[in-house]
Motif scaffolding. Structure first.
Motif, PDB file in Angstrom:
ATOM      1  N   ASP A 164      54.140 -40.359 110.308  1.00  0.00           N
ATOM      2  CA  ASP A 164      54.165 -39.524 111.503  1.00  0.00           C
ATOM      3  C   ASP A 164      52.739 -39.300 112.012  1.00  0.00           C
ATOM      4  OD1 ASP A 164      52.989 -37.447 109.932  1.00  0.00           O
ATOM      5  OD2 ASP A 164      54.957 -36.671 109.398  1.00  0.00           O
ATOM      6  N   ASP A 165      52.644 -38.615 113.151  1.00  0.00           N
ATOM      7  CA  ASP A 165      51.336 -38.412 113.777  1.00  0.00           C
ATOM      8  C   ASP A 165      50.378 -37.621 112.896  1.00  0.00           C
ATOM      9  OD1 ASP A 165      52.067 -39.856 115.992  1.00  0.00           O
ATOM     10  OD2 ASP A 165      52.560 -38.099 117.218  1.00  0.00           O
ATOM     11  N   ALA A 166      50.884 -36.625 112.182  1.00  0.00           N
ATOM     12  CA  ALA A 166      50.026 -35.806 111.323  1.00  0.00           C
ATOM     13  C   ALA A 166      49.405 -36.653 110.212  1.00  0.00           C
ATOM     14  CB  ALA A 166      50.815 -34.641 110.733  1.00  0.00           C
ATOM     15  N   GLU A 167      50.197 -37.501 109.579  1.00  0.00           N
ATOM     16  CA  GLU A 167      49.679 -38.382 108.525  1.00  0.00           C
ATOM     17  C   GLU A 167      48.679 -39.382 109.106  1.00  0.00           C
ATOM     18  OE1 GLU A 167      52.787 -40.263 106.288  1.00  0.00           O
ATOM     19  OE2 GLU A 167      53.601 -38.353 105.591  1.00  0.00           O
ATOM     20  N   ARG A 168      48.992 -39.929 110.295  1.00  0.00           N
ATOM     21  CA  ARG A 168      48.070 -40.878 110.940  1.00  0.00           C
ATOM     22  C   ARG A 168      46.739 -40.218 111.269  1.00  0.00           C
ATOM     23  NH1 ARG A 168      52.749 -43.185 112.591  1.00  0.00           N
ATOM     24  NH2 ARG A 168      53.155 -41.769 114.322  1.00  0.00           N
ATOM     25  N   LEU A 169      46.791 -38.979 111.753  1.00  0.00           N
ATOM     26  CA  LEU A 169      45.574 -38.264 112.104  1.00  0.00           C
ATOM     27  C   LEU A 169      44.686 -38.049 110.883  1.00  0.00           C
ATOM     28  CD1 LEU A 169      43.985 -36.831 114.356  1.00  0.00           C
ATOM     29  CD2 LEU A 169      45.235 -34.755 113.778  1.00  0.00           C
TER      30      LEU A 169
END
Length: 129
Positions: free
Chosen positions: A110-115
């Protein structure tokens, strides 16, 4: 003499830094922050990045991943899953950490992990240059 507060940065393996600090710069999950003596209490997760500490009159820099900080008016404690003195991030260790961060980025769900993974890749890439 400048005002100070107790500072500790610990990982599962060892206490990396401990002493009286004049200030600490933290890569907070919501943005960078500087902690001075008497700071309001808070707990924050830290994004992958460099913690800079003015400790016992000398500046120290430590790269942290998977960490959080507990700030109190007279104490700052950082617990980090991984933490390395920036001077140690060379050669094989740097390549290994960068490869892990790139793998985390590729596997992010998800976006949080990617960030978070992207922060680690960007920060580690600066040491490689």
């Amino acid at each position: 003499m400048a005002q100070t507060f107790t500072f500790e940065l610990v990982s599962p393996e060892k206490v990396l830094l401990s002493g009286e600090a004049e200030q600490v710069q933290l890569p907070g999950s919501e943005g960078d922050m500087t902690v001075l003596p008497g700071h309001s209490p808070l707990i924050s997760t830290l994004r992958p990045g460099v913690v800079e500490v003015l400790l016992d009159g000398a500046k120290s820099s430590v790269f942290v991943r998977q960490a959080f900080a507990q700030v109190e008016p007279e104490r700052v404690t950082i617990l980090a899953e991984k933490a390395y003195d920036v001077r140690e991030l060379t050669g094989g260790l740097l390549s290994e950490e960068l490869a892990q961060a790139e793998a985390d980025l590729a596997a992010a769900k998800d976006d949080a992990e990617r960030l978070l993974a992207n922060h680690a890749v960007e920060t580690l890439s600066r040491f490689k240059a």
